[in-house]
Design a protein around this motif. Structure first.
Motif, PDB file in Angstrom:
ATOM      1  N   HIS B 287       0.821  -1.197   0.000  1.00 53.08           N
ATOM      2  CA  HIS B 287       0.000   0.000   0.000  1.00 53.08           C
ATOM      3  C   HIS B 287       0.868   1.265   0.000  1.00 53.08           C
ATOM      4  N   GLN B 288       1.853   1.266   0.899  1.00 50.86           N
ATOM      5  CA  GLN B 288       2.726   2.436   1.027  1.00 50.86           C
ATOM      6  C   GLN B 288       3.595   2.615  -0.223  1.00 50.86           C
ATOM      7  N   LEU B 289       4.008   1.490  -0.805  1.00 44.29           N
ATOM      8  CA  LEU B 289       4.875   1.574  -1.985  1.00 44.29           C
ATOM      9  C   LEU B 289       4.180   2.332  -3.107  1.00 44.29           C
ATOM     10  N   ASP B 290       2.896   2.027  -3.299  1.00 46.28           N
ATOM     11  CA  ASP B 290       2.136   2.742  -4.338  1.00 46.28           C
ATOM     12  C   ASP B 290       2.124   4.236  -4.053  1.00 46.28           C
ATOM     13  N   LYS B 291       1.885   4.563  -2.794  1.00 47.13           N
ATOM     14  CA  LYS B 291       1.852   5.986  -2.422  1.00 47.13           C
ATOM     15  C   LYS B 291       3.206   6.651  -2.645  1.00 47.13           C
ATOM     16  N   ILE B 292       4.267   5.926  -2.278  1.00 48.93           N
ATOM     17  CA  ILE B 292       5.608   6.507  -2.428  1.00 48.93           C
ATOM     18  C   ILE B 292       5.909   6.770  -3.906  1.00 48.93           C
ATOM     19  N   LYS B 294       3.853   7.484  -6.164  1.00 50.30           N
ATOM     20  CA  LYS B 294       3.090   8.666  -6.604  1.00 50.30           C
ATOM     21  C   LYS B 294       3.545   9.929  -5.888  1.00 50.30           C
ATOM     22  N   LYS B 295       4.587   9.800  -5.053  1.00 49.88           N
ATOM     23  CA  LYS B 295       5.140  10.909  -4.264  1.00 49.88           C
ATOM     24  C   LYS B 295       4.138  11.479  -3.256  1.00 49.88           C
ATOM     25  N   GLU B 296       3.135  10.685  -2.895  1.00 50.61           N
ATOM     26  CA  GLU B 296       2.205  11.137  -1.843  1.00 50.61           C
ATOM     27  C   GLU B 296       2.790  10.829  -0.475  1.00 50.61           C
ATOM     28  N   GLU B 297       3.821   9.994  -0.486  1.00 52.72           N
ATOM     29  CA  GLU B 297       4.434   9.554   0.769  1.00 52.72           C
ATOM     30  C   GLU B 297       5.909   9.379   0.491  1.00 52.72           C
ATOM     31  N   ASN B 298       6.741   9.316   1.557  1.00 55.35           N
ATOM     32  CA  ASN B 298       8.159   9.033   1.318  1.00 55.35           C
ATOM     33  C   ASN B 298       8.660   7.953   2.271  1.00 55.35           C
ATOM     34  N   PRO B 299       9.775   7.305   1.926  1.00 48.73           N
ATOM     35  CA  PRO B 299      10.260   6.181   2.738  1.00 48.73           C
ATOM     36  C   PRO B 299      10.519   6.558   4.188  1.00 48.73           C
ATOM     37  N   PHE B 300      10.952   7.795   4.430  1.00 47.39           N
ATOM     38  CA  PHE B 300      11.318   8.188   5.801  1.00 47.39           C
ATOM     39  C   PHE B 300      10.096   8.233   6.711  1.00 47.39           C
ATOM     40  N   ASN B 301       8.980   8.758   6.203  1.00 47.25           N
ATOM     41  CA  ASN B 301       7.754   8.760   6.995  1.00 47.25           C
ATOM     42  C   ASN B 301       7.267   7.350   7.287  1.00 47.25           C
ATOM     43  N   VAL B 303       9.041   4.660   7.552  1.00 50.26           N
ATOM     44  CA  VAL B 303       9.881   4.072   8.601  1.00 50.26           C
ATOM     45  C   VAL B 303       9.442   4.585   9.979  1.00 50.26           C
ATOM     46  N   ASP B 304       9.223   5.885  10.090  1.00 48.76           N
ATOM     47  CA  ASP B 304       8.771   6.458  11.367  1.00 48.76           C
ATOM     48  C   ASP B 304       7.492   5.780  11.851  1.00 48.76           C
ATOM     49  N   GLN B 305       6.553   5.629  10.919  1.00 42.82           N
ATOM     50  CA  GLN B 305       5.267   5.026  11.296  1.00 42.82           C
ATOM     51  C   GLN B 305       5.437   3.587  11.767  1.00 42.82           C
ATOM     52  N   VAL B 306       6.251   2.824  11.019  1.00 40.58           N
ATOM     53  CA  VAL B 306       6.434   1.411  11.370  1.00 40.58           C
ATOM     54  C   VAL B 306       7.099   1.275  12.736  1.00 40.58           C
ATOM     55  N   VAL B 307       8.144   2.065  12.961  1.00 39.14           N
ATOM     56  CA  VAL B 307       8.864   1.970  14.232  1.00 39.14           C
ATOM     57  C   VAL B 307       7.953   2.387  15.388  1.00 39.14           C
ATOM     58  N   GLU B 308       7.186   3.436  15.177  1.00 42.08           N
ATOM     59  CA  GLU B 308       6.285   3.904  16.231  1.00 42.08           C
ATOM     60  C   GLU B 308       5.268   2.832  16.613  1.00 42.08           C
ATOM     61  N   LYS B 309       4.710   2.215  15.580  1.00 41.74           N
ATOM     62  CA  LYS B 309       3.716   1.154  15.817  1.00 41.74           C
ATOM     63  C   LYS B 309       4.335   0.008  16.604  1.00 41.74           C
ATOM     64  N   LEU B 310       5.561  -0.348  16.198  1.00 37.86           N
ATOM     65  CA  LEU B 310       6.247  -1.475  16.828  1.00 37.86           C
ATOM     66  C   LEU B 310       6.492  -1.188  18.311  1.00 37.86           C
ATOM     67  N   LEU B 311       6.911   0.031  18.605  1.00 32.94           N
ATOM     68  CA  LEU B 311       7.238   0.376  19.984  1.00 32.94           C
ATOM     69  C   LEU B 311       5.989   0.496  20.842  1.00 32.94           C
ATOM     70  N   ASN B 312       4.870   0.857  20.225  1.00 29.10           N
ATOM     71  CA  ASN B 312       3.637   0.994  20.996  1.00 29.10           C
ATOM     72  C   ASN B 312       2.942  -0.333  21.262  1.00 29.10           C
TER      73      ASN B 312
END
Lengths: 131, 313
Positions: B287-292, B294-301, B303-312
């Motif tokens: 899902h994220q790859l498609d967004k990236i 299309k430049k609606e999202e970037n890899p750095f964001n 990563v932040d989201q995944v790490v945050e989810k993991l830690l929570n």
């Protein structure tokens, strides 16, 4: 848990210096994704069994072109049983007359392959028979 | 009787089975290793590393024989590469050690790297612990044929032996970073070949440049393993190094470093499994790859989201 990998000992028992066949088989097993332990030439049944135990292989594959298959192959089967490793699949290949094959199968060699066999045959057999 | 007890008693079938379970990351292997852990740390761990064809297996064979003459039991873990394409491997180190097969004081296990890149296999550390707990006094770890940067052995062995041979390159090779920095002992094998003395001199020159003049000075030994020459001196020097580690207290530092790096690896492994699971959940990554794209999202964001989810969690 990681995927279980099939481990195969490819061994050359007895006084027989021809290992081209064993190397071809070893290579094709590698390409089938098996871990192949190759012991080199002129191994006694005792050495083969010791290696099979330490390496905890699923399959012992012997290549024999010297005519001594009737003695050496069953001996490996028996020694494996004696050492508490009788659950390993033992197969053999080489210049083996058709008439000798029933006795080998009887002695516990699970499959015997003669010249001209495509390498895919033992590979399929191993995949189907290793638990 | 259970597997752990059989391993403690040195049952070879049990030792072999447990190593297989550890290689396959079976849950029962981790349980067994937990139980065996107090029995580990007694063996002397010797690493043998060097380029392909430098004679590591032959040298290992001769080392084992010399140690056996001195009445020591020896475990060997010999590593060869796994194909990155098929997952298969040809493990051929036993070829050079076939007359050790019947010696009850020797246990040899071949391992494929199975995707590990540092010159060892994924389960090398587990195999060492199992052999250690079953009472082998020396354990020799033979790495895959290494290039320049596969230096995991130094985080594994007490004594690292770097094997060189004549004819591989000029003196710049000796001052490059990587494998030449990790030797506690240097061996120039096939020393009957032309250029052996030059290799010795290059290594000596490299060692002379070390700023650290205190402590252990790595000896440079010449061997012709195939003719069993230089092996007694090699074993003597290995023992000297091991004694030095004990007497200087350096062994404690090395073992602490080893354990801390192992803990690090295990934590990373556990997390990476969790990350893989999380990325696969509901096709999140796809899902994220498609967004990236299309430049609606970037890899750095992401990563932040995944790490945050993991830690929570």
């Amino acid at each position: 848990m990681a995927e279980k990998k099939i481990r195969v000992l490819v061994a050359k028992p007895g006084l027989d210096g021809h290992d081209r066949g064993a190397k071809v088989v070893a290579r094709s097993f590698r390409d089938a994704g098996f871990e192949v332990i190759y012991t080199g030439l002129r191994q006694t049944p005792e050495q083969i069994v010791a290696a099979a135990v330490q390496e905890d292989v699923d399959v012992v594959a012997m290549s024999l072109l010297s005519g001594a298959h009737g003695t050496l192959m069953p001996k490996v089967v028996n020694l494996l049983k004696e050492q508490g490793a009788g659950d390993k699949l033992v197969i053999g290949g080489g210049v083996i007359p058709d008439d000798d094959i029933p006795a080998l199968l009887e002695a516990g060699i699970a499959a015997v392959y003669t010249p001209g066999t495509p390498t895919s045959e033992p590979i399929e057999f191993i995949k189907a028979n290793v638990k | 009787m259970d597997l752990v007890q059989q391993v403690r008693e040195g049952n070879r079938v049990a030792i072999a089975r447990l190593i297989t379970q550890a290689e396959n990351e079976a849950p029962e292997a981790i349980a067994a290793l937990r139980e065996l852990y107090p029995d580990t740390g007694r063996a002397r761990l010797i690493g043998i590393t060097g380029p392909p064809g430098s004679g590591k297996s032959t040298l290992t064979d001769k080392l084992v024989k010399e140690l056996r003459k001195r009445g020591k039991s020896v475990g060997v873990v010999a590593i060869d590469p796994t194909s990155p394409f098929t997952g298969g491997a040809i493990l051929g180190d036993r070829i050079r050690m076939s007359d050790l097969a019947l010696d009850k004081g020797v246990f040899i296990r071949s391992m494929g790297t199975r995707g590990s890149l540092g010159g060892l296999s994924k389960a090398t550390h587990d195999a060492i612990k199992i052999l250690d707990a079953s009472g082998y006094e020396y354990i020799i770890i033979e790495t895959v044929g290494v290039g320049q940067s596969e230096v995991d052995i130094v985080k594994t062995a007490d004594t690292t032996v770097v094997v060189s041979v004549p004819g591989l390159g000029d003196d710049i090779q000796a001052i490059k970073a990587g494998i030449m920095e990790i030797g506690d002992l240097f061996v120039v094998n096939k020393a009957d070949r032309d250029g052996a003395e030059r290799v010795v001199n290059e290594i000596r020159y490299m060692l002379d440049l070390n700023p650290d003049k205190e402590g252990w000075h790595p000896p440079i030994l010449k061997t012709i393993a195939a003719q069993n020459q230089g092996i007694i001196e090699l074993v003597d020097n290995i023992n000297e190094h091991l004694d030095y580690l004990q007497e200087s207290g350096e062994i404690v530092n090395r073992r602490k470093e080893r354990i801390s790096s192992e803990i690090n690896d295990l934590i990373l492994k556990r997390f990476s499994q969790k990350v893989t699971e999380q990325l696969a959940r509901e096709d999140y990554l796809e899902h994220q790859l498609d967004k990236i794209l299309k430049k609606e999202e970037n890899p750095f964001n992401v990563v932040d989201q995944v790490v945050e989810k993991l830690l929570n969690n």
